[in-house]
Design an enzyme around this catalytic site. Sequence first.
Site, short mmCIF file in Angstrom:
data_model
loop_
_atom_site.label_atom_id
_atom_site.label_comp_id
_atom_site.label_asym_id
_atom_site.label_seq_id
_atom_site.Cartn_x
_atom_site.Cartn_y
_atom_site.Cartn_z
N ASP A 49 -3.66 3.80 2.75
CA ASP A 49 -2.71 3.54 1.81
C ASP A 49 -1.77 2.23 2.10
OD1 ASP A 49 -3.86 5.83 0.54
OD2 ASP A 49 -1.50 6.92 0.59
N HIS A 99 -2.31 2.12 -5.69
CA HIS A 99 -1.25 2.47 -4.98
C HIS A 99 0.16 2.27 -5.68
CE1 HIS A 99 0.44 5.49 -2.09
NE2 HIS A 99 0.93 4.41 -1.41
N HIS A 103 5.29 0.50 -5.02
CA HIS A 103 5.39 1.49 -4.36
C HIS A 103 6.74 2.38 -4.57
CE1 HIS A 103 5.02 4.22 -0.47
NE2 HIS A 103 3.88 3.77 -0.71
N HIS A 192 -2.89 5.16 6.84
CA HIS A 192 -2.01 4.02 6.49
C HIS A 192 -2.30 2.77 6.90
CE1 HIS A 192 0.34 7.34 4.97
NE2 HIS A 192 0.63 6.63 4.00
ZN LIG Z 1 2.15 4.60 -0.07
#
Ligand SMILES: [Zn+2]
Length: 235
Positions: A49, A99, A103, A192
């Site tokens: 991510d 995503h 954010h 991540h």
């Molecule tokens: Zn995230």
Amino acid sequence: MTPLPPLAAASAAGAGFMAWAVRGRSSAVFAPSLWRGPRDRRALALTFDDGPSESTPAILEILARHNVPATFFQCGANVERLPAIARDVAAAGHEIGNHSHTHPYLFLRSPRAIEDDLRRAQETIEARTGARPVWFRAPYGVRWFGLRAAQRRLHLTGVMWTAIGYDWKSGPAEVVARMRARVENGAILCLHDGRELRPKPEVRVTIEALRLLVPVLLDQGYSFEKLNRLLCPKN
Ligand SMILES: [Zn+2]
């Protein structure tokens, strides 16, 4: 992750339900969402991510060395910042998921704001990489009212995770131990390659954990699949 604002005026039980509904990995209260694949095959999916970031190429290199595919949940704003790296992810054969663009916490956002942010990410990712995401991972795992309609209109299905690495606040050995303890057939692992929208994020822990983890999982007989195969085995 920073804590959510308190859920005002809810009973303790109601607040417990809402907390699960909003953040629980198995919750599909606000929108269709998956958190693992079928258990009948020794396969798993690696997901990353918050990219792309300046560190994404180091992750691509490890994946290439072991010839394993992954799914990258990119933020539209990061794709705008680093379009060549976003394209390299797609060109290396990995899958790209949505995503969000900026954010945000979707919590308490209007349905319109939620859809606009997701749509902007979708359009940016497609324009810059040529890939049109079919999976959406909510920032901070937080889902909210309006997400169902936004996902439906953008043809996205939500994906949470079976195991999350806490790689933003742990050491590599801890991340590896956590993943090894939770891995199972059909697992979706969440790491991540970025840190929200931060330029030049510090993701050395993720890189080191990945370097250790991939050979261990291969030794255990797992095959690595993109989500579009793990979750839709007929692909
Ligand atoms: Zn995230």
